[in-house]
Design an enzyme around this catalytic site. Sequence first.
Site, PDB file in Angstrom:
ATOM      1  N   ARG A 233      11.715  -5.665   5.314  1.00  6.87           N
ATOM      2  CA  ARG A 233      11.428  -4.113   5.064  1.00  6.87           C
ATOM      3  C   ARG A 233      12.335  -3.440   5.858  1.00  6.87           C
ATOM      4  O   ARG A 233      12.607  -3.600   7.122  1.00  6.87           O
ATOM      5  CB  ARG A 233      10.074  -3.946   5.261  1.00  6.87           C
ATOM      6  CG  ARG A 233       9.745  -2.445   5.383  1.00  6.87           C
ATOM      7  CD  ARG A 233       8.237  -2.057   5.110  1.00  6.87           C
ATOM      8  NE  ARG A 233       7.578  -2.523   6.378  1.00  6.87           N
ATOM      9  CZ  ARG A 233       6.287  -2.500   6.645  1.00  6.87           C
ATOM     10  NH1 ARG A 233       5.570  -1.858   5.628  1.00  6.87           N
ATOM     11  NH2 ARG A 233       5.773  -2.629   7.671  1.00  6.87           N
TER      12      ARG A 233
ATOM     13  N   ARG B 273     -10.435   0.801   7.759  1.00  5.27           N
ATOM     14  CA  ARG B 273      -9.799  -0.492   8.100  1.00  5.27           C
ATOM     15  C   ARG B 273     -10.959  -1.376   8.688  1.00  5.27           C
ATOM     16  O   ARG B 273     -10.726  -2.565   9.156  1.00  5.27           O
ATOM     17  CB  ARG B 273      -8.546  -0.332   9.213  1.00  5.27           C
ATOM     18  CG  ARG B 273      -7.514  -0.976   8.447  1.00  5.27           C
ATOM     19  CD  ARG B 273      -6.316  -0.601   9.337  1.00  5.27           C
ATOM     20  NE  ARG B 273      -5.122  -1.419   9.392  1.00  5.27           N
ATOM     21  CZ  ARG B 273      -4.130  -0.844   8.949  1.00  5.27           C
ATOM     22  NH1 ARG B 273      -3.813   0.483   8.396  1.00  5.27           N
ATOM     23  NH2 ARG B 273      -2.778  -1.626   9.053  1.00  5.27           N
TER      24      ARG B 273
ATOM     25  N   ARG C 237      -1.300  -9.000  13.295  1.00  7.27           N
ATOM     26  CA  ARG C 237      -1.449  -7.832  12.364  1.00  7.27           C
ATOM     27  C   ARG C 237      -2.466  -8.716  10.980  1.00  7.27           C
ATOM     28  O   ARG C 237      -3.529  -8.087  10.566  1.00  7.27           O
ATOM     29  CB  ARG C 237      -0.491  -7.036  11.428  1.00  7.27           C
ATOM     30  CG  ARG C 237      -0.111  -5.928  12.596  1.00  7.27           C
ATOM     31  CD  ARG C 237       1.395  -5.570  12.469  1.00  7.27           C
ATOM     32  NE  ARG C 237       1.570  -5.193  11.114  1.00  7.27           N
ATOM     33  CZ  ARG C 237       2.733  -4.843  10.379  1.00  7.27           C
ATOM     34  NH1 ARG C 237       3.648  -5.192  10.909  1.00  7.27           N
ATOM     35  NH2 ARG C 237       2.769  -4.119   9.241  1.00  7.27           N
TER      36      ARG C 237
ATOM     37  N   ARG D 281      10.782  -1.409  11.641  1.00  5.90           N
ATOM     38  CA  ARG D 281       9.506  -1.203  12.354  1.00  5.90           C
ATOM     39  C   ARG D 281       9.425  -2.367  13.234  1.00  5.90           C
ATOM     40  O   ARG D 281       9.479  -3.394  13.064  1.00  5.90           O
ATOM     41  CB  ARG D 281       8.045  -1.115  11.590  1.00  5.90           C
ATOM     42  CG  ARG D 281       7.554   0.232  11.107  1.00  5.90           C
ATOM     43  CD  ARG D 281       6.654   0.157  10.109  1.00  5.90           C
ATOM     44  NE  ARG D 281       5.367  -0.526  10.276  1.00  5.90           N
ATOM     45  CZ  ARG D 281       4.288  -0.456   9.578  1.00  5.90           C
ATOM     46  NH1 ARG D 281       4.429   0.128   8.319  1.00  5.90           N
ATOM     47  NH2 ARG D 281       3.370  -1.139  10.192  1.00  5.90           N
TER      48      ARG D 281
ATOM     49  N   LYS E 135       0.711  -1.134   0.000  1.00 12.82           N
ATOM     50  CA  LYS E 135       0.081  -0.043  -0.027  1.00 12.82           C
ATOM     51  C   LYS E 135       0.922   1.263  -0.072  1.00 12.82           C
ATOM     52  O   LYS E 135       0.711   2.026  -0.791  1.00 12.82           O
ATOM     53  CB  LYS E 135      -0.849   0.145   1.178  1.00 12.82           C
ATOM     54  CG  LYS E 135      -1.827  -1.178   1.449  1.00 12.82           C
ATOM     55  CD  LYS E 135      -2.629  -1.138   2.538  1.00 12.82           C
ATOM     56  CE  LYS E 135      -2.141  -1.340   3.758  1.00 12.82           C
ATOM     57  NZ  LYS E 135      -1.427  -2.360   4.131  1.00 12.82           N
TER      58      LYS E 135
HETATM   59  P1  AP5 Z   1       4.765  -1.590   1.866  1.00 12.17           P
HETATM   60  O1  AP5 Z   1       4.569  -0.802   0.642  1.00 12.17           O
HETATM   61  O2  AP5 Z   1       5.445  -0.724   2.991  1.00 12.17           O
HETATM   62  O3  AP5 Z   1       3.387  -2.256   2.299  1.00 12.17           O
HETATM   63  P2  AP5 Z   1       2.195  -1.775   3.247  1.00 12.17           P
HETATM   64  O4  AP5 Z   1       0.931  -2.297   2.449  1.00 12.17           O
HETATM   65  O5  AP5 Z   1       2.279  -0.239   3.190  1.00 12.17           O
HETATM   66  O6  AP5 Z   1       2.605  -2.524   4.623  1.00 12.17           O
HETATM   67  P3  AP5 Z   1       2.344  -2.053   5.907  1.00 12.17           P
HETATM   68  O7  AP5 Z   1       2.970  -2.870   7.019  1.00 12.17           O
HETATM   69  O8  AP5 Z   1       2.545  -0.492   5.981  1.00 12.17           O
HETATM   70  O9  AP5 Z   1       0.891  -1.998   6.253  1.00 12.17           O
HETATM   71  P4  AP5 Z   1      -0.093  -2.129   7.568  1.00 12.17           P
HETATM   72  O10 AP5 Z   1      -1.424  -1.945   6.994  1.00 12.17           O
HETATM   73  O11 AP5 Z   1       0.302  -3.316   8.329  1.00 12.17           O
HETATM   74  O12 AP5 Z   1       0.579  -0.817   8.400  1.00 12.17           O
HETATM   75  P5  AP5 Z   1       0.040   0.572   8.857  1.00 12.17           P
HETATM   76  O13 AP5 Z   1       1.510   1.454   8.803  1.00 12.17           O
HETATM   77  O14 AP5 Z   1      -0.838   1.072   7.896  1.00 12.17           O
HETATM   78  O15 AP5 Z   1       5.523  -2.801   1.435  1.00 12.17           O
HETATM   79  C1  AP5 Z   1       6.066  -3.964   2.225  1.00 12.17           C
HETATM   80  C2  AP5 Z   1       7.647  -4.260   1.588  1.00 12.17           C
HETATM   81  O16 AP5 Z   1       7.256  -5.038   0.587  1.00 12.17           O
HETATM   82  C3  AP5 Z   1       8.289  -3.275   1.591  1.00 12.17           C
HETATM   83  O17 AP5 Z   1       9.779  -3.878   2.002  1.00 12.17           O
HETATM   84  C4  AP5 Z   1       8.547  -3.092   0.073  1.00 12.17           C
HETATM   85  O18 AP5 Z   1       9.883  -2.432  -0.296  1.00 12.17           O
HETATM   86  C5  AP5 Z   1       8.104  -4.505  -0.493  1.00 12.17           C
HETATM   87  N1  AP5 Z   1       7.492  -4.547  -1.704  1.00 12.17           N
HETATM   88  C6  AP5 Z   1       6.238  -3.495  -2.014  1.00 12.17           C
HETATM   89  N2  AP5 Z   1       5.808  -3.846  -3.348  1.00 12.17           N
HETATM   90  C7  AP5 Z   1       6.262  -4.979  -3.572  1.00 12.17           C
HETATM   91  C8  AP5 Z   1       6.476  -5.831  -4.743  1.00 12.17           C
HETATM   92  N3  AP5 Z   1       5.356  -5.686  -5.918  1.00 12.17           N
HETATM   93  N4  AP5 Z   1       7.179  -6.838  -4.903  1.00 12.17           N
HETATM   94  C9  AP5 Z   1       8.028  -7.187  -3.930  1.00 12.17           C
HETATM   95  N5  AP5 Z   1       8.229  -6.415  -2.788  1.00 12.17           N
HETATM   96  C10 AP5 Z   1       7.346  -5.297  -2.646  1.00 12.17           C
HETATM   97  O19 AP5 Z   1      -0.521   0.332  10.174  1.00 12.17           O
HETATM   98  C11 AP5 Z   1       0.132  -0.029  11.268  1.00 12.17           C
HETATM   99  C12 AP5 Z   1      -0.512   0.005  12.342  1.00 12.17           C
HETATM  100  O20 AP5 Z   1      -1.040   1.138  12.762  1.00 12.17           O
HETATM  101  C13 AP5 Z   1      -1.641  -0.997  12.522  1.00 12.17           C
HETATM  102  O21 AP5 Z   1      -1.326  -2.200  12.934  1.00 12.17           O
HETATM  103  C14 AP5 Z   1      -2.537  -0.304  13.437  1.00 12.17           C
HETATM  104  O22 AP5 Z   1      -2.189  -0.767  14.746  1.00 12.17           O
HETATM  105  C15 AP5 Z   1      -2.530   1.235  13.128  1.00 12.17           C
HETATM  106  N6  AP5 Z   1      -3.567   1.693  12.211  1.00 12.17           N
HETATM  107  C16 AP5 Z   1      -2.952   2.292  10.991  1.00 12.17           C
HETATM  108  N7  AP5 Z   1      -4.362   2.608  10.348  1.00 12.17           N
HETATM  109  C17 AP5 Z   1      -5.149   2.293  11.128  1.00 12.17           C
HETATM  110  C18 AP5 Z   1      -6.701   2.434  11.073  1.00 12.17           C
HETATM  111  N8  AP5 Z   1      -7.360   2.765   9.827  1.00 12.17           N
HETATM  112  N9  AP5 Z   1      -7.446   1.814  11.970  1.00 12.17           N
HETATM  113  C19 AP5 Z   1      -6.711   1.398  13.118  1.00 12.17           C
HETATM  114  N10 AP5 Z   1      -5.344   1.462  13.297  1.00 12.17           N
HETATM  115  C20 AP5 Z   1      -4.900   1.746  12.238  1.00 12.17           C
HETATM  116 MG    MG Z   2       2.513   1.061   4.831  1.00 12.48          MG
END
Ligand code: AP5
Ligand code: MG
Length: 222
Positions: free
Chosen positions: A127, A90, A171, A160, A15
């Site tokens: 990552r 979410r 997660r 992270r 994402k």
């Molecule tokens: P990356 O692009 O970083 O993936 P991502 O989908 O952004 O993964 P996240 O871990 O950030 O998602 P998340 O939803 O768990 O975390 P968030 O910060 O939103 O890519 C991942 C890796 O793969 C990288 O190394 C990249 O280089 C590689 N990659 C990418 N594309 C690729 C491809 N095509 N091929 C190969 N490799 C690739 O949330 C964190 C926490 O915050 C949650 O757990 C929760 O506690 C809280 N939170 C956030 N939003 C909310 C909400 N709306 N409601 C409640 N709690 C929330």
């Molecule tokens: Mg992310």
Amino acid sequence: MRMRVIILGAPGAGKGTQAALLSKELGLAHIASGDLFRQAQDRGDELGAIAKSYMEKGLLVPDEVVIKMILERIAAPDCIQGFILDGFPRTLEQAQALDQALSANGIDQVLYIEVSDEELIRRLSGRWLCRSCQAPYHMINNPPRVPGRCDLCGGELYQRPDDAEETVRKRIEVYMAQTMPLIDYYGKMGKLTAVKGEQDIDAVSNDMLAALGRGEGPGEWG
Ligand code: AP5
Ligand code: MG
Ligand code: ZN
């Protein structure tokens, strides 16, 4: 033309990677709920402290906290032309609150990045992120040009704490239970497009741009 886009997908689906590319390509604000919480933690404020207690366990931050933060953020002037939401909504409650805050046809497209569980775990364990601009890298798939430094801003790269394997599994479990229902929610509205996430980063971007009526589309060069 105004464009409001949601990127849906499991932890590690890509994402953040895709939202950064699309926001640059389309000139839209990139709004990532997780990044906003991590920035609040770096500032050391109350929002950050609340969020941390949930994030470190792999749980969702309570709806009312997230909804307030995001609705305030999308009211900012840089969102008038539209925005790309990464990590929000979410839960069904968050999606409904967003629909209520926007007009009836508020969201234009929901892009759902599909990736298998094994690949999610592989991606998150390798990552590294930029401490300053949050750009994601991967040790093997997407390494930075200079080890330990961000290509975009030269910032320091870090891992992270919630990318520890046990927390990643939690997660993914939380995603299945609380976020998967949104596939159906937006599907029924006719706003959802699924994109194959297990292709290289540029191919995923091209498919997403095609779904938004821009770019080359799947199966073509360039
Ligand atoms: P990356 O692009 O970083 O993936 P991502 O989908 O952004 O993964 P996240 O871990 O950030 O998602 P998340 O939803 O768990 O975390 P968030 O910060 O939103 O890519 C991942 C890796 O793969 C990288 O190394 C990249 O280089 C590689 N990659 C990418 N594309 C690729 C491809 N095509 N091929 C190969 N490799 C690739 O949330 C964190 C926490 O915050 C949650 O757990 C929760 O506690 C809280 N939170 C956030 N939003 C909310 C909400 N709306 N409601 C409640 N709690 C929330
Ligand atoms: Mg992310
Ligand atoms: Zn950076």
